[in-house]
Design an enzyme around this catalytic site. Structure first.
Site, PDB file in Angstrom:
ATOM      1  N   SER A   1       0.851  -1.194   0.000  1.00  0.00           N
ATOM      2  CA  SER A   1       0.000   0.000   0.000  1.00  0.00           C
ATOM      3  C   SER A   1       0.877   1.230   0.000  1.00  0.00           C
ATOM      4  O   SER A   1       1.976   1.218   0.563  1.00  0.00           O
ATOM      5  CB  SER A   1      -0.884   0.020   1.246  1.00  0.00           C
ATOM      6  OG  SER A   1      -1.589   1.239   1.312  1.00  0.00           O
TER       7      SER A   1
ATOM      8  N   TYR B   1     -12.416  18.264   5.608  1.00  0.00           N
ATOM      9  CA  TYR B   1     -13.477  19.256   5.600  1.00  0.00           C
ATOM     10  C   TYR B   1     -14.215  19.330   6.927  1.00  0.00           C
ATOM     11  O   TYR B   1     -14.674  18.320   7.456  1.00  0.00           O
ATOM     12  CB  TYR B   1     -14.481  18.952   4.490  1.00  0.00           C
ATOM     13  CG  TYR B   1     -13.922  19.236   3.138  1.00  0.00           C
ATOM     14  CD1 TYR B   1     -13.446  18.210   2.334  1.00  0.00           C
ATOM     15  CD2 TYR B   1     -13.824  20.543   2.673  1.00  0.00           C
ATOM     16  CE1 TYR B   1     -12.906  18.464   1.100  1.00  0.00           C
ATOM     17  CE2 TYR B   1     -13.277  20.806   1.438  1.00  0.00           C
ATOM     18  CZ  TYR B   1     -12.821  19.773   0.648  1.00  0.00           C
ATOM     19  OH  TYR B   1     -12.273  20.036  -0.578  1.00  0.00           O
TER      20      TYR B   1
HETATM   21  P1  NDP Z   1     -11.485  -6.113  -1.123  1.00  0.00           P
HETATM   22  O1  NDP Z   1     -12.002  -6.125   0.280  1.00  0.00           O
HETATM   23  O2  NDP Z   1     -12.286  -5.481  -2.184  1.00  0.00           O
HETATM   24  O3  NDP Z   1     -11.101  -7.616  -1.560  1.00  0.00           O
HETATM   25  C1  NDP Z   1     -10.307  -8.393  -0.706  1.00  0.00           C
HETATM   26  C2  NDP Z   1     -10.215  -9.808  -1.225  1.00  0.00           C
HETATM   27  O4  NDP Z   1      -9.448 -10.600  -0.297  1.00  0.00           O
HETATM   28  C3  NDP Z   1     -11.570 -10.494  -1.322  1.00  0.00           C
HETATM   29  O5  NDP Z   1     -11.554 -11.441  -2.353  1.00  0.00           O
HETATM   30  C4  NDP Z   1     -11.674 -11.189   0.045  1.00  0.00           C
HETATM   31  O6  NDP Z   1     -12.626 -12.235  -0.006  1.00  0.00           O
HETATM   32  C5  NDP Z   1     -10.240 -11.660   0.219  1.00  0.00           C
HETATM   33  N1  NDP Z   1      -9.858 -11.899   1.619  1.00  0.00           N
HETATM   34  C6  NDP Z   1      -9.856 -11.009   2.634  1.00  0.00           C
HETATM   35  N2  NDP Z   1      -9.471 -11.611   3.776  1.00  0.00           N
HETATM   36  C7  NDP Z   1      -9.221 -12.899   3.473  1.00  0.00           C
HETATM   37  C8  NDP Z   1      -8.797 -14.019   4.225  1.00  0.00           C
HETATM   38  N3  NDP Z   1      -8.571 -13.952   5.549  1.00  0.00           N
HETATM   39  N4  NDP Z   1      -8.647 -15.198   3.594  1.00  0.00           N
HETATM   40  C9  NDP Z   1      -8.886 -15.314   2.265  1.00  0.00           C
HETATM   41  N5  NDP Z   1      -9.280 -14.279   1.499  1.00  0.00           N
HETATM   42  C10 NDP Z   1      -9.451 -13.079   2.097  1.00  0.00           C
HETATM   43  O7  NDP Z   1     -10.049  -5.393  -1.012  1.00  0.00           O
HETATM   44  P2  NDP Z   1      -9.180  -4.623  -2.145  1.00  0.00           P
HETATM   45  O8  NDP Z   1      -9.338  -5.289  -3.442  1.00  0.00           O
HETATM   46  O9  NDP Z   1      -9.443  -3.177  -2.030  1.00  0.00           O
HETATM   47  O10 NDP Z   1      -7.723  -4.871  -1.562  1.00  0.00           O
HETATM   48  C11 NDP Z   1      -6.834  -5.856  -2.067  1.00  0.00           C
HETATM   49  C12 NDP Z   1      -5.455  -5.585  -1.484  1.00  0.00           C
HETATM   50  O11 NDP Z   1      -5.024  -4.292  -1.892  1.00  0.00           O
HETATM   51  C13 NDP Z   1      -5.415  -5.605   0.032  1.00  0.00           C
HETATM   52  O12 NDP Z   1      -4.230  -6.224   0.462  1.00  0.00           O
HETATM   53  C14 NDP Z   1      -5.421  -4.132   0.392  1.00  0.00           C
HETATM   54  O13 NDP Z   1      -4.796  -3.884   1.636  1.00  0.00           O
HETATM   55  C15 NDP Z   1      -4.620  -3.548  -0.758  1.00  0.00           C
HETATM   56  N6  NDP Z   1      -4.835  -2.127  -0.997  1.00  0.00           N
HETATM   57  C16 NDP Z   1      -6.077  -1.643  -1.341  1.00  0.00           C
HETATM   58  C17 NDP Z   1      -6.251  -0.291  -1.565  1.00  0.00           C
HETATM   59  C18 NDP Z   1      -7.583   0.304  -1.933  1.00  0.00           C
HETATM   60  O14 NDP Z   1      -7.710   1.534  -1.922  1.00  0.00           O
HETATM   61  N7  NDP Z   1      -8.587  -0.486  -2.257  1.00  0.00           N
HETATM   62  C19 NDP Z   1      -5.131   0.658  -1.432  1.00  0.00           C
HETATM   63  C20 NDP Z   1      -3.887   0.044  -1.088  1.00  0.00           C
HETATM   64  C21 NDP Z   1      -3.759  -1.291  -0.882  1.00  0.00           C
HETATM   65  P3  NDP Z   1     -13.445 -12.689   1.337  1.00  0.00           P
HETATM   66  O15 NDP Z   1     -13.883 -11.458   2.022  1.00  0.00           O
HETATM   67  O16 NDP Z   1     -14.550 -13.547   0.821  1.00  0.00           O
HETATM   68  O17 NDP Z   1     -12.454 -13.467   2.149  1.00  0.00           O
END
Ligand code: NDP
Length: 268
Positions: free
Chosen positions: A146, A159
């Site tokens: 990130s 804001y």
């Molecule tokens: P989402 O919440 O949209 O998607 C997360 C995905 O990970 C889902 O498929 C979820 O499925 C899965 N997941 C979460 N926890 C687990 C677990 N314990 N075991 C297995 N699968 C898991 O997140 P994003 O797409 O936004 O984020 C993806 C990555 O990018 C993360 O690491 C996040 O920290 C990073 N990131 C995101 C940013 C943003 O602005 N969106 C910015 C910077 C970094 P399920 O819930 O069914 O397990």
């Protein structure tokens, strides 16, 4: 193989059912890779697998809670090892969770679940996947880190009118940990022909940033400092991940690449 293709490669992408992970699965599969992904929610994962099948992508999936050590072991050593004949070219550590609270409101449980999912799991998955990556002859690990691992991001609305509802995400040490792990593994595993890089997204439009309906406030507070003046779309992150896995990137290792519309370099 050709420089700009993933044809014939095998990939494990964690957390592919939505958001950035979903885009990564589609990008890698579209470029010719065979992909396995996982998530906790069986229904969402099943819906995605159906969609991908109808689009002709070669993607399999399994339910797995990556915060559990035994589930990680099963995922890599049983499911992925047997699906791909003991060889894996690409490991994308994407799955992650966020806790949207001020630092002082974090419980010990919040802290341990974020660390288990966002830092411990990627580290352990690398260890587990190492023999498979080495066996493939050409391995590539990509962490989704990130921009928050590069600089302090409070995500607090600037804001006055929305201040009471300000959006907070604290405790980004896991991202700093991931960034350092990227460098260490790049050095340690080069001898096994495994490259390691991180992609550090800025604010990206995914279900994660829509939590609690506070997306608008998040946009307002961080967008005021993003030169591109907008959030990223997931497919703007996945394209960089795909590039890093290609033979075209064969001399790139140990790098943390911010994909943030210029946010991390903007000093005004
Ligand atoms: P989402 O919440 O949209 O998607 C997360 C995905 O990970 C889902 O498929 C979820 O499925 C899965 N997941 C979460 N926890 C687990 C677990 N314990 N075991 C297995 N699968 C898991 O997140 P994003 O797409 O936004 O984020 C993806 C990555 O990018 C993360 O690491 C996040 O920290 C990073 N990131 C995101 C940013 C943003 O602005 N969106 C910015 C910077 C970094 P399920 O819930 O069914 O397990």
């Amino acid at each position: 193989g050709p420089k700009w293709s993933l044809n014939g490669m095998t990939a494990l992408v964690t957390g592919g059912s939505k958001g950035i992970g979903r885009a990564i699965v589609e990008e890698l599969a579209g470029l010719g890779a065979r992909v396995h992904t996982c998530a906790r929610n069986e229904k969402e994962l099943g819906d995605r697998l159906q969609e991908w099948k109808s689009k002709g992508f070669d993607v399999s999936g399994s339910v797995c809670d990556l915060s559990s050590s035994s589930e990680r072991i099963k995922l890599v050593l049983e499911t992925v090892a047997s699906a791909f004949d003991g060889k894996l070219n690409i490991l994308v550590n994407n799955a992650g969770i966020g806790v949207f609270k001020k630092c002082l409101d974090w419980s010990p449980e919040d802290y341990s679940s974020v660390m288990a999912t966002n830092l411990v799991a990627p580290f352990h998955l690398c260890q587990l996947a190492h023999p498979l990556l080495k066996a493939s002859g050409r391995g590539s690990i990509v962490f989704i880190s990130s921009t928050a691992g590069l600089l302090a991001i409070p995500f607090v609305s600037g804001y006055a009118t929305t201040k009471a509802l300000g959006w907070h995400i604290c405790m980004f040490e896991y991202a700093a940990g991931i960034n350092q792990l990227t460098k260490n593994l790049a050095c340690e595993w080069a001898k096994d022909n495994i490259r390691t890089n991180s992609v550090a997204p800025g604010g990206t439009n995914t279900p994660l940033t829509k939590v609690s309906g506070k997306k608008e406030q998040c946009c307002v507070s961080i967008m005021s400092r993003v030169p591109a003046e907008r959030m990223a779309e997931p497919d703007e992150i996945s394209s960089v991940v795909a590039f890093l896995c290609m033979p075209a990137a064969s001399y790139i290792s140990g790098q943390v690449i911010a994909v943030d519309g210029g946010y991390s370099v903007c000093g005004f």
